[in-house]
Design a protein around this motif. Structure first.
Motif, PDB file in Angstrom:
ATOM      1  N   LYS A 104       0.841  -1.191   0.000  1.00 36.34           N
ATOM      2  CA  LYS A 104       0.000   0.000   0.000  1.00 36.34           C
ATOM      3  C   LYS A 104       0.876   1.240   0.000  1.00 36.34           C
ATOM      4  CE  LYS A 104      -4.015   2.001   2.233  1.00 36.34           C
ATOM      5  NZ  LYS A 104      -4.897   1.989   3.382  1.00 36.34           N
ATOM      6  N   VAL A 105       0.586   2.121  -0.931  1.00 33.22           N
ATOM      7  CA  VAL A 105       1.330   3.374  -1.041  1.00 33.22           C
ATOM      8  C   VAL A 105       0.607   4.430  -0.222  1.00 33.22           C
ATOM      9  CG1 VAL A 105       2.094   5.188  -2.612  1.00 33.22           C
ATOM     10  CG2 VAL A 105       2.185   2.797  -3.329  1.00 33.22           C
ATOM     11  N   GLU A 106       1.280   4.966   0.749  1.00 31.99           N
ATOM     12  CA  GLU A 106       0.713   6.021   1.588  1.00 31.99           C
ATOM     13  C   GLU A 106       1.554   7.286   1.535  1.00 31.99           C
ATOM     14  OE1 GLU A 106      -2.061   6.207   3.159  1.00 31.99           O
ATOM     15  OE2 GLU A 106      -2.730   4.143   3.224  1.00 31.99           O
ATOM     16  N   HIS A 107       2.714   7.186   0.969  1.00 26.88           N
ATOM     17  CA  HIS A 107       3.667   8.292   1.046  1.00 26.88           C
ATOM     18  C   HIS A 107       3.342   9.493   0.163  1.00 26.88           C
ATOM     19  CE1 HIS A 107       7.300  10.604   1.099  1.00 26.88           C
ATOM     20  NE2 HIS A 107       7.613  10.254  -0.118  1.00 26.88           N
ATOM     21  N   PRO A 108       3.189   9.320  -1.152  1.00 26.81           N
ATOM     22  CA  PRO A 108       3.042  10.536  -1.965  1.00 26.81           C
ATOM     23  C   PRO A 108       1.659  11.160  -1.764  1.00 26.81           C
ATOM     24  CG  PRO A 108       2.900   8.619  -3.375  1.00 26.81           C
ATOM     25  CD  PRO A 108       3.167   8.129  -1.975  1.00 26.81           C
ATOM     26  N   LYS A 109       1.612  12.254  -1.042  1.00 26.67           N
ATOM     27  CA  LYS A 109       0.346  12.891  -0.709  1.00 26.67           C
ATOM     28  C   LYS A 109       0.313  14.319  -1.216  1.00 26.67           C
ATOM     29  CE  LYS A 109      -0.140  10.198   3.466  1.00 26.67           C
ATOM     30  NZ  LYS A 109      -0.112  10.151   4.894  1.00 26.67           N
ATOM     31  N   VAL A 110      -0.885  14.770  -1.540  1.00 30.15           N
ATOM     32  CA  VAL A 110      -1.119  16.183  -1.822  1.00 30.15           C
ATOM     33  C   VAL A 110      -2.232  16.639  -0.889  1.00 30.15           C
ATOM     34  CG1 VAL A 110      -0.360  16.112  -4.227  1.00 30.15           C
ATOM     35  CG2 VAL A 110      -2.749  15.713  -3.702  1.00 30.15           C
ATOM     36  N   TYR A 111      -2.250  17.924  -0.626  1.00 29.39           N
ATOM     37  CA  TYR A 111      -3.179  18.486   0.339  1.00 29.39           C
ATOM     38  C   TYR A 111      -4.093  19.474  -0.369  1.00 29.39           C
ATOM     39  CZ  TYR A 111       0.469  16.519   3.221  1.00 29.39           C
ATOM     40  OH  TYR A 111       1.376  15.652   3.771  1.00 29.39           O
ATOM     41  N   VAL A 112      -5.397  19.347  -0.118  1.00 25.29           N
ATOM     42  CA  VAL A 112      -6.368  20.265  -0.697  1.00 25.29           C
ATOM     43  C   VAL A 112      -7.088  20.940   0.468  1.00 25.29           C
ATOM     44  CG1 VAL A 112      -8.316  20.539  -2.263  1.00 25.29           C
ATOM     45  CG2 VAL A 112      -6.658  18.706  -2.667  1.00 25.29           C
ATOM     46  N   MET A 113      -6.963  22.266   0.531  1.00 27.89           N
ATOM     47  CA  MET A 113      -7.550  22.983   1.670  1.00 27.89           C
ATOM     48  C   MET A 113      -8.244  24.251   1.213  1.00 27.89           C
ATOM     49  SD  MET A 113      -4.001  24.412   3.320  1.00 27.89           S
ATOM     50  CE  MET A 113      -4.756  25.527   4.456  1.00 27.89           C
ATOM     51  N   ILE A 180      -1.542  21.582 -14.058  1.00 25.49           N
ATOM     52  CA  ILE A 180      -0.258  20.903 -13.957  1.00 25.49           C
ATOM     53  C   ILE A 180      -0.378  19.553 -13.241  1.00 25.49           C
ATOM     54  CG2 ILE A 180       1.085  23.022 -14.019  1.00 25.49           C
ATOM     55  CD1 ILE A 180       1.355  22.810 -10.941  1.00 25.49           C
ATOM     56  N   LEU A 181       0.604  18.703 -13.481  1.00 26.25           N
ATOM     57  CA  LEU A 181       0.713  17.466 -12.710  1.00 26.25           C
ATOM     58  C   LEU A 181       1.234  17.833 -11.331  1.00 26.25           C
ATOM     59  CD1 LEU A 181       2.252  14.863 -15.176  1.00 26.25           C
ATOM     60  CD2 LEU A 181      -0.035  14.848 -14.199  1.00 26.25           C
ATOM     61  N   LEU A 182       0.578  17.323 -10.327  1.00 27.33           N
ATOM     62  CA  LEU A 182       0.999  17.597  -8.956  1.00 27.33           C
ATOM     63  C   LEU A 182       2.164  16.719  -8.568  1.00 27.33           C
ATOM     64  CD1 LEU A 182      -2.555  17.858  -7.400  1.00 27.33           C
ATOM     65  CD2 LEU A 182      -1.002  19.746  -7.906  1.00 27.33           C
ATOM     66  N   LYS A 183       2.940  17.191  -7.624  1.00 34.39           N
ATOM     67  CA  LYS A 183       4.055  16.415  -7.079  1.00 34.39           C
ATOM     68  C   LYS A 183       3.769  16.141  -5.608  1.00 34.39           C
ATOM     69  CE  LYS A 183       7.635  17.937 -10.218  1.00 34.39           C
ATOM     70  NZ  LYS A 183       8.973  18.506 -10.344  1.00 34.39           N
ATOM     71  N   PRO A 184       4.313  15.053  -5.073  1.00 32.12           N
ATOM     72  CA  PRO A 184       4.091  14.764  -3.641  1.00 32.12           C
ATOM     73  C   PRO A 184       4.447  15.961  -2.774  1.00 32.12           C
ATOM     74  CG  PRO A 184       5.174  12.919  -4.702  1.00 32.12           C
ATOM     75  CD  PRO A 184       5.147  14.036  -5.715  1.00 32.12           C
ATOM     76  N   GLY A 185       3.549  16.271  -1.853  1.00 32.89           N
ATOM     77  CA  GLY A 185       3.767  17.386  -0.939  1.00 32.89           C
ATOM     78  C   GLY A 185       3.114  18.689  -1.390  1.00 32.89           C
ATOM     79  N   ASP A 186       2.616  18.743  -2.625  1.00 32.13           N
ATOM     80  CA  ASP A 186       1.964  19.956  -3.094  1.00 32.13           C
ATOM     81  C   ASP A 186       0.719  20.252  -2.261  1.00 32.13           C
ATOM     82  OD1 ASP A 186       3.833  20.267  -5.077  1.00 32.13           O
ATOM     83  OD2 ASP A 186       2.474  19.842  -6.753  1.00 32.13           O
ATOM     84  N   THR A 187       0.426  21.541  -2.086  1.00 28.69           N
ATOM     85  CA  THR A 187      -0.779  21.978  -1.374  1.00 28.69           C
ATOM     86  C   THR A 187      -1.586  22.877  -2.290  1.00 28.69           C
ATOM     87  OG1 THR A 187       0.394  21.926   0.743  1.00 28.69           O
ATOM     88  CG2 THR A 187      -1.649  23.182   0.671  1.00 28.69           C
ATOM     89  N   ILE A 188      -2.848  22.504  -2.482  1.00 26.79           N
ATOM     90  CA  ILE A 188      -3.767  23.335  -3.268  1.00 26.79           C
ATOM     91  C   ILE A 188      -4.573  24.164  -2.273  1.00 26.79           C
ATOM     92  CG2 ILE A 188      -5.712  23.352  -4.885  1.00 26.79           C
ATOM     93  CD1 ILE A 188      -4.735  20.586  -5.843  1.00 26.79           C
ATOM     94  N   ILE A 189      -4.542  25.484  -2.446  1.00 27.70           N
ATOM     95  CA  ILE A 189      -5.254  26.374  -1.537  1.00 27.70           C
ATOM     96  C   ILE A 189      -6.338  27.088  -2.335  1.00 27.70           C
ATOM     97  CG2 ILE A 189      -5.068  28.346   0.029  1.00 27.70           C
ATOM     98  CD1 ILE A 189      -2.066  27.557   0.344  1.00 27.70           C
ATOM     99  N   VAL A 190      -7.582  26.894  -1.900  1.00 29.06           N
ATOM    100  CA  VAL A 190      -8.733  27.514  -2.551  1.00 29.06           C
ATOM    101  C   VAL A 190      -9.273  28.596  -1.629  1.00 29.06           C
ATOM    102  CG1 VAL A 190     -11.002  27.145  -3.564  1.00 29.06           C
ATOM    103  CG2 VAL A 190      -9.281  25.324  -3.692  1.00 29.06           C
ATOM    104  N   PRO A 191      -9.044  29.895  -1.963  1.00 28.10           N
ATOM    105  CA  PRO A 191      -9.506  30.973  -1.085  1.00 28.10           C
ATOM    106  C   PRO A 191     -11.026  31.164  -1.155  1.00 28.10           C
ATOM    107  CG  PRO A 191      -8.435  31.876  -3.029  1.00 28.10           C
ATOM    108  CD  PRO A 191      -8.322  30.386  -3.119  1.00 28.10           C
TER     109      PRO A 191
END
Length: 191
Positions: A104-113, A180-191
């Motif tokens: 199980k892959v749990e490492h590459p994560k992106v954050y959407v907030m 764009i293609l996201l990379k592990p650790g990227d954070t998407i911020i929606v104001p």
């Protein structure tokens, strides 16, 4: 945002999710994948049930395994970890075939907030675009500033890079390169 734009964006996301070049629900990891914290691996030594178990990569990147002790797994490929384990275990069990399987892959994560319907941390099984991450987060809330979304990426040197993302332009079929293609650790911020 009007209904026509929403429909166009929905069609865009669905088309790319089911097209041959699009994302897939099936998890595939190539030989270059580097293990990271929380990844689950199965290690087994052929012919010895006591030396078969699932192991979670610790936050410090380490794993523990009988006869091998503690060793660093974070940053290694599955093959590199297998070779390290085989080397350590061979002192006690010469020529023992060692198998390492990524369960199980749990490492590459992106954050959407921010103003999305379901802010969350997403595990990247395969490549993921900004629109796909937003869709997996339930889409934008009615109060979102859809033209002012940003993606924050941390560079290896510790600095950060910001990518602007205008959802309205994309929904109109304009400026598609911003998806764009996201990379592990990227954070998407929606104001």
């Amino acid at each position: 945002m009007n209904t026509l734009k929403l429909f166009a964006l929905f069609f865009f996301v669905i088309f790319f999710a089911i097209s041959p070049g699009g994302a897939s629900a099936q998890l595939t990891v190539n030989d270059e994948y580097r293990l990271g914290p929380e990844d689950i691996i199965e290690i087994s030594v052929w012919g010895d049930k006591e030396l078969s178990r699932e192991v979670v990569v610790r936050p410090d990147g380490g794993v523990s395994f009988p006869l091998a002790g503690d060793l660093k797994a974070g940053g290694l490929t599955v093959k590199e970890l297998r070779d390290k384990l085989k080397e350590r275990i061979s002192e006690f069990v010469p020529d023992a075939p060692v198998t390492v399987i990524l369960r199980k892959v749990e490492h590459p994560k992106v954050y959407v907030m921010g103003k999305v319907n379901n802010p969350k941390v997403l595990v990247m099984g395969q490549s993921m675009t900004v629109v796909q991450a937003l869709a997996m987060s339930g889409g934008l809330s009615p109060f979102a500033e859809s033209g002012s979304i940003i993606i924050v990426r941390k560079n290896k040197d510790g600095s950060q890079k910001v990518f602007p993302f205008d959802y309205d332009q994309l929904a109109d079929g304009e400026n598609l390169k911003q998806n764009i293609l996201l990379k592990p650790g990227d954070t998407i911020i929606v104001p």
